[in-house]
Design an enzyme around this catalytic site. Structure first.
Site, short mmCIF file in Angstrom:
data_model
loop_
_atom_site.label_atom_id
_atom_site.label_comp_id
_atom_site.label_asym_id
_atom_site.label_seq_id
_atom_site.Cartn_x
_atom_site.Cartn_y
_atom_site.Cartn_z
N CYS A 96 1.04 -1.10 -0.16
CA CYS A 96 -0.02 0.08 -0.10
C CYS A 96 0.94 1.25 -0.13
O CYS A 96 2.00 1.22 0.92
CB CYS A 96 -0.85 -0.22 1.23
SG CYS A 96 -2.03 1.29 1.26
N HIS A 138 -9.21 -3.74 -2.24
CA HIS A 138 -8.19 -3.16 -1.56
C HIS A 138 -8.36 -1.56 -1.62
O HIS A 138 -8.44 -1.14 -0.53
CB HIS A 138 -6.72 -3.35 -1.98
CG HIS A 138 -5.54 -2.53 -1.58
ND1 HIS A 138 -4.36 -3.24 -0.86
CD2 HIS A 138 -5.55 -1.16 -1.46
CE1 HIS A 138 -3.82 -2.32 -0.35
NE2 HIS A 138 -4.30 -1.30 -0.54
#
Ligand code: ZN
Length: 176
Positions: A96, A138
């Site tokens: 991320c 996500h």
């Protein structure tokens, strides 16, 4: 266009539920410039997806693009909803842009049916699987204030990048 600063884990904006976009503003120059800035920020940081809370806007906007054989087309999600989760699960490595230098394995439904407004404010509905489906999940988690580390079932796979290259990179799992 501009590269925007990225909010990192610990910034409370990453933990907030984001608000829907007013459809009437999608055609505005300010909003279209914001979309351009999000894409530029994503590409500059070598990402394949970026959600608005990651650039300190608590709104329901996601941009995504990934080249290559496992890639997916340029995608804008505004006010997205997941209508259906397929019965199969898939496990992939996730990282991320808001969590530097870490990866971990996350298990998610391998197929989803998603509905969202596109960059023109037109309602679209489609199915996504593999890397594309995982990336949508996500990014949509960011709109709920969730991070991939919240979705990990086995925290022992959490790894820094230099250890990933030493110990994990031969694993046959895909990566997002
Ligand atoms: Zn993320």
């Amino acid at each position: 266009m501009a590269v925007l600063p990225i909010a990192k884990v610990g910034n409370p904006i990453l933990r907030k539920q984001s608000t829907p976009i007013d459809v009437d503003t999608i055609g505005s120059r300010a909003f279209q410039t914001f979309l351009d800035d999000m894409f530029e920020t994503m590409v500059e940081n070598d990402g394949i997806g970026l959600a608005a809370p990651q650039v300190a806007r608590s709104t329901q906007v996601v941009v995504m693009e990934c080249g290559g054989d496992n890639g997916f087309p340029k995608t804008v999600l505004i006010n997205p909803k997941i209508l259906f989760y397929g019965p199969q699960q898939t496990e992939m490595w996730e990282g991320c842009l808001s969590i530097d230098n870490l990866r971990g394995q996350v298990t998610r439904p391998s197929m989803i049916r998603v509905q969202a407004l596109d960059q023109h404010g037109v309602l679209q509905e489609w199915e996504a699987s593999g890397l594309y489906g995982v990336c949508i999940q996500h990014e949509m988690d960011h709109l709920l204030g969730k991070l991939f580390i919240d979705r990990m079932t086995d925290m022992s796979t959490l790894t820094q990048l230099q250890e990933f290259d030493t110990y994990w990179k031969d694993e046959s799992t895909q990566e997002v």
